[in-house]
Design a protein around this motif. Structure first.
Motif, PDB file in Angstrom:
ATOM      1  N   ALA A 133      12.047   6.297  20.628  1.00  0.00           N
ATOM      2  CA  ALA A 133      13.358   6.855  20.331  1.00  0.00           C
ATOM      3  C   ALA A 133      13.511   8.205  20.985  1.00  0.00           C
ATOM      4  N   SER A 134      14.751   8.540  21.277  1.00  0.00           N
ATOM      5  CA  SER A 134      15.044   9.901  21.704  1.00  0.00           C
ATOM      6  C   SER A 134      15.630  10.585  20.489  1.00  0.00           C
ATOM      7  N   CYS A 135      14.746  10.992  19.606  1.00  0.00           N
ATOM      8  CA  CYS A 135      15.164  11.506  18.303  1.00  0.00           C
ATOM      9  C   CYS A 135      15.877  12.833  18.460  1.00  0.00           C
ATOM     10  N   GLU A 136      17.056  12.929  17.921  1.00  0.00           N
ATOM     11  CA  GLU A 136      17.800  14.185  17.934  1.00  0.00           C
ATOM     12  C   GLU A 136      17.843  14.781  16.532  1.00  0.00           C
ATOM     13  N   GLY A 137      16.853  14.445  15.740  1.00  0.00           N
ATOM     14  CA  GLY A 137      16.848  14.904  14.348  1.00  0.00           C
ATOM     15  C   GLY A 137      17.455  13.822  13.483  1.00  0.00           C
ATOM     16  N   GLY A 138      17.688  14.129  12.252  1.00  0.00           N
ATOM     17  CA  GLY A 138      18.230  13.163  11.313  1.00  0.00           C
ATOM     18  C   GLY A 138      17.269  12.928  10.189  1.00  0.00           C
ATOM     19  N   ARG A 139      17.749  12.347   9.138  1.00  0.00           N
ATOM     20  CA  ARG A 139      16.935  12.137   7.961  1.00  0.00           C
ATOM     21  C   ARG A 139      16.795  10.664   7.664  1.00  0.00           C
ATOM     22  N   SER A 140      15.775  10.324   6.959  1.00  0.00           N
ATOM     23  CA  SER A 140      15.575   8.936   6.572  1.00  0.00           C
ATOM     24  C   SER A 140      16.679   8.523   5.618  1.00  0.00           C
ATOM     25  N   ALA A 141      16.871   7.204   5.510  1.00  0.00           N
ATOM     26  CA  ALA A 141      17.945   6.699   4.650  1.00  0.00           C
ATOM     27  C   ALA A 141      17.729   7.116   3.203  1.00  0.00           C
ATOM     28  N   ALA A 142      16.487   7.020   2.771  1.00  0.00           N
ATOM     29  CA  ALA A 142      16.213   7.373   1.375  1.00  0.00           C
ATOM     30  C   ALA A 142      16.437   8.840   1.131  1.00  0.00           C
ATOM     31  N   ALA A 143      16.020   9.671   2.111  1.00  0.00           N
ATOM     32  CA  ALA A 143      16.188  11.108   1.939  1.00  0.00           C
ATOM     33  C   ALA A 143      17.665  11.471   1.953  1.00  0.00           C
ATOM     34  N   ALA A 144      18.424  10.828   2.863  1.00  0.00           N
ATOM     35  CA  ALA A 144      19.853  11.138   2.937  1.00  0.00           C
ATOM     36  C   ALA A 144      20.548  10.786   1.641  1.00  0.00           C
ATOM     37  N   ALA A 145      20.111   9.690   1.024  1.00  0.00           N
ATOM     38  CA  ALA A 145      20.738   9.261  -0.223  1.00  0.00           C
ATOM     39  C   ALA A 145      20.545  10.294  -1.319  1.00  0.00           C
ATOM     40  N   SER A 146      19.425  10.958  -1.289  1.00  0.00           N
ATOM     41  CA  SER A 146      19.156  11.951  -2.335  1.00  0.00           C
ATOM     42  C   SER A 146      19.544  13.357  -1.891  1.00  0.00           C
ATOM     43  N   HIS A 147      20.147  13.467  -0.676  1.00  0.00           N
ATOM     44  CA  HIS A 147      20.598  14.751  -0.146  1.00  0.00           C
ATOM     45  C   HIS A 147      19.431  15.728   0.007  1.00  0.00           C
ATOM     46  N   ALA A 148      18.252  15.221   0.222  1.00  0.00           N
ATOM     47  CA  ALA A 148      17.095  16.076   0.442  1.00  0.00           C
ATOM     48  C   ALA A 148      16.210  15.438   1.492  1.00  0.00           C
ATOM     49  N   PRO A 149      15.739  16.201   2.453  1.00  0.00           N
ATOM     50  CA  PRO A 149      14.839  15.633   3.464  1.00  0.00           C
ATOM     51  C   PRO A 149      13.502  15.281   2.834  1.00  0.00           C
ATOM     52  N   PRO A 150      12.729  14.426   3.464  1.00  0.00           N
ATOM     53  CA  PRO A 150      11.445  14.034   2.891  1.00  0.00           C
ATOM     54  C   PRO A 150      10.460  15.191   2.873  1.00  0.00           C
ATOM     55  N   SER A 151       9.541  15.142   1.948  1.00  0.00           N
ATOM     56  CA  SER A 151       8.482  16.150   1.880  1.00  0.00           C
ATOM     57  C   SER A 151       7.179  15.526   2.359  1.00  0.00           C
ATOM     58  N   LEU A 152       6.420  16.270   3.145  1.00  0.00           N
ATOM     59  CA  LEU A 152       5.188  15.767   3.730  1.00  0.00           C
ATOM     60  C   LEU A 152       4.038  16.720   3.447  1.00  0.00           C
ATOM     61  N   LEU A 153       2.836  16.169   3.407  1.00  0.00           N
ATOM     62  CA  LEU A 153       1.630  16.973   3.448  1.00  0.00           C
ATOM     63  C   LEU A 153       0.834  16.503   4.646  1.00  0.00           C
ATOM     64  N   VAL A 154       0.501  17.438   5.530  1.00  0.00           N
ATOM     65  CA  VAL A 154      -0.173  17.110   6.780  1.00  0.00           C
ATOM     66  C   VAL A 154      -1.564  17.724   6.800  1.00  0.00           C
ATOM     67  N   PHE A 155      -2.578  16.879   6.950  1.00  0.00           N
ATOM     68  CA  PHE A 155      -3.947  17.345   7.177  1.00  0.00           C
ATOM     69  C   PHE A 155      -4.133  17.463   8.688  1.00  0.00           C
ATOM     70  N   SER A 156      -4.425  18.645   9.178  1.00  0.00           N
ATOM     71  CA  SER A 156      -4.564  18.804  10.627  1.00  0.00           C
ATOM     72  C   SER A 156      -5.382  20.038  10.948  1.00  0.00           C
ATOM     73  N   GLY A 157      -5.655  20.186  12.250  1.00  0.00           N
ATOM     74  CA  GLY A 157      -6.219  21.427  12.755  1.00  0.00           C
ATOM     75  C   GLY A 157      -5.101  22.261  13.338  1.00  0.00           C
ATOM     76  N   GLY A 158      -5.458  23.261  14.119  1.00  0.00           N
ATOM     77  CA  GLY A 158      -4.430  24.194  14.577  1.00  0.00           C
ATOM     78  C   GLY A 158      -3.889  23.947  15.962  1.00  0.00           C
ATOM     79  N   THR A 159      -4.260  22.852  16.618  1.00  0.00           N
ATOM     80  CA  THR A 159      -3.838  22.669  18.008  1.00  0.00           C
ATOM     81  C   THR A 159      -3.008  21.410  18.221  1.00  0.00           C
ATOM     82  N   ALA A 160      -3.601  20.239  18.027  1.00  0.00           N
ATOM     83  CA  ALA A 160      -2.952  18.990  18.437  1.00  0.00           C
ATOM     84  C   ALA A 160      -1.594  18.774  17.769  1.00  0.00           C
ATOM     85  N   PHE A 161      -1.513  19.004  16.453  1.00  0.00           N
ATOM     86  CA  PHE A 161      -0.255  18.740  15.747  1.00  0.00           C
ATOM     87  C   PHE A 161       0.801  19.798  16.049  1.00  0.00           C
ATOM     88  N   ASN A 162       0.388  20.938  16.580  1.00  0.00           N
ATOM     89  CA  ASN A 162       1.353  21.994  16.899  1.00  0.00           C
ATOM     90  C   ASN A 162       2.445  21.514  17.834  1.00  0.00           C
TER      91      ASN A 162
END
Length: 477
Positions: free
Chosen positions: A46-75
């Motif tokens: 996809a050429s994502c230009e932003g946007g929210r998931s259907a479930a998140a849009a329904a609740s008027h809140a974007p999804p919440s995430l917890l990301v386990f990562s280091g300081g380089t690749a996910f940046n």
């Protein structure tokens, strides 16, 4: 449009699209035989230009995430993720002992702050010219040449460097005060000669704040405010400590290696910019069995220690909409956060998407591993399989990982049958790009689009519905 069946495995291939995303059958497709899970294959490009998931849009809140990562690749995908949601808890290890972080830890002690500083800068505000100036200052690295590095550091700490241009007086005085404090702490330790080579100004500021407040959390709070990180974006050390932490690993041949740098990219005493490519250093004598924490002076399994996980990490883990194991150094960036007590217990208890972002290429730590091998490493870490048997868990791999996103053309073998045996039935191939230094990487917009679509789909599914495998499909008209 017809579906193509796979005769060898009797798998029905379903196209990746709106009709199949919710778990419904495509027109004309046959129902899966009893007791057999259907496997659908598709491609998340996809050429994502932003946007929210259907479930998140329904609740008027974007999804919440917890990301386990280091300081380089996910940046590399943080900027794209911010377009979709800023409700992200970034959980980072504090055991790095390479680069300028190593020099700070060697002379001043304390936990490693490099990964935390790196993520904070990626999350920092860029909406004004002053915000960009602050980001440029804190993201600056000193020259490689020791004498040039020391000279430039003096110009910065004295306020004479051009990096201060564009930084208003209140910001200038705040930032410079902690740089001066850091410098004074170095001078107090006259027996230790500090090397400024390739030093990060952000690391120096962060270290000064941590020592001043005697609190890693307070330093993160200050850095977050100075760099104007969104309030709902959390940068969390997996262990909240003011002490030095040492990572160790045990190989399958019994070898014990002390220190994160020695595990992932040993420099043999040389001061140089880190290169984690598996071809840049000698191979490990055996594959990694597990990582663990060691006492400061320890050198074997008798010196294993068991620090407590940051309470805020456990709290966030218990309420987010999705858990992500990011791409990067598997054993030295992701697994150090997973081996702590409480992390596996809470993760296994959550009925939410738990997504592995598979590396596009191998490094020294993962040479020879397939996709199921990555999953095994994560599950063993969360189960604490090879540690104290009285503190271990027995959860299945799919209780920790229930979806995998794979960069197209990646080097890591995708062993679908082994993944299915682990109970993982949802694998999405995502568009990739080629970086001349790193190799195959996720295309950031496509990755975030695939991730948010997956979260939406999983949140919309009934608990009784099965998961799926999603890969490439051939659609015949």
């Amino acid at each position: 449009m017809a579906l193509v069946a796979c005769p060898r495995s009797n798998i029905t291939l379903l196209p990746h699209g709106p009709a199949s995303a919710s778990g419904s059958r495509a027109p004309g497709s046959a129902a899966a035989p009893p007791g057999r899970r259907r496997i659908r294959r598709g491609r998340a490009m996809a050429s994502c230009e932003g946007g929210r998931s259907a479930a998140a849009a329904a609740s008027h809140a974007p999804p919440s995430l917890l990301v386990f990562s280091g300081g380089t690749a996910f940046n590399g995908v943080v900027e794209e993720l911010k377009k979709v949601t800023t409700r992200v808890a970034h959980v980072l290890p504090v055991s790095d002992d390479g680069g300028s972080t190593a020099e700070i830890v060697r002379v001043l002690g304390g936990p490693a702050v490099g990964d935390i500083r790196s993520r904070c800068l990626r999350l920092s505000d860029q909406s004004t010219s002053e915000a960009l100036s602050v980001r440029k200052l804190l993201g600056h690295r000193l020259p490689i040449d020791p004498s040039e590095a020391k000279l430039e550091w003096h110009q910065i700490v004295e306020g004479d460097h051009s990096l201060w241009d564009g930084v208003s007086r209140p910001y200038r005085e705040t930032i410079r005060a902690f740089l001066v404090y850091f410098h004074n702490e170095i001078l107090r330790r006259s027996t230790e000669l500090f090397c400024f080579t390739n030093g990060s100004i952000g690391n120096f500021f962060f270290a000064g704040a941590r020592i001043f407040f005697q609190s890693l959390d307070a330093a993160i709070f200050l850095f977050s405010r100075v760099s104007q990180i969104p309030a709902e974006s959390l940068v969390l050390p997996v262990i909240s400590t003011n002490d030095r932490l040492t990572l160790g690993c045990e190989l399958w041949d019994g070898t014990i290696i002390r220190g994160q740098n020695e595990i992932s990219h040993p420099a043999n005493g040389r001061r140089e910019i880190v290169n984690k490519d598996c071809n840049s250093c000698t191979a490990l004598p055996s594959r990694i069995k597990r990582v663990f924490y060691m006492s400061s002076e320890g050198s074997n399994l008798l010196h294993e220690v068991f620090p407590e996980a940051n309470h805020t990490v456990l709290e966030q883990l218990s309420k987010v909409d999705c858990i992500v194991y990011a791409m990067g150094s598997l054993f030295t960036s992701v697994c150090p956060s997973l081996v702590l007590r409480g992390i596996g217990e809470i993760t296994a208890s959550r009925s939410i998407p738990k997504v592995l972002l598979l590396n596009g290429s191998h490094d020294r730590e993962t040479a020879g591993l397939s996709a199921s091998g990555f999953v095994t490493a994560i599950a063993d870490s969360l189960n604490r399989t090879y540690g104290d048997p009285h503190k271990s868990l027995k959860n299945r791999p799919n209780e920790y990982v229930n979806a995998i996103l794979v960069p197209e053309g990646g080097q890591v073998p995708l062993d679908v049958e082994n993944l299915a045996a682990q109970g993982i039935f949802h694998v999405v191939t995502v568009a990739s790009i080629h970086d001349p230094k790193v190799g195959i990487m996720f295309d950031p917009p496509s990755l975030i689009q695939a991730l948010t679509s997956l979260i939406s789909e999983r949140m919309d599914m009934r608990p009784s519905e099965p998961s799926y495998i999603t890969e490439n499909a051939k659609i015949v008209s």
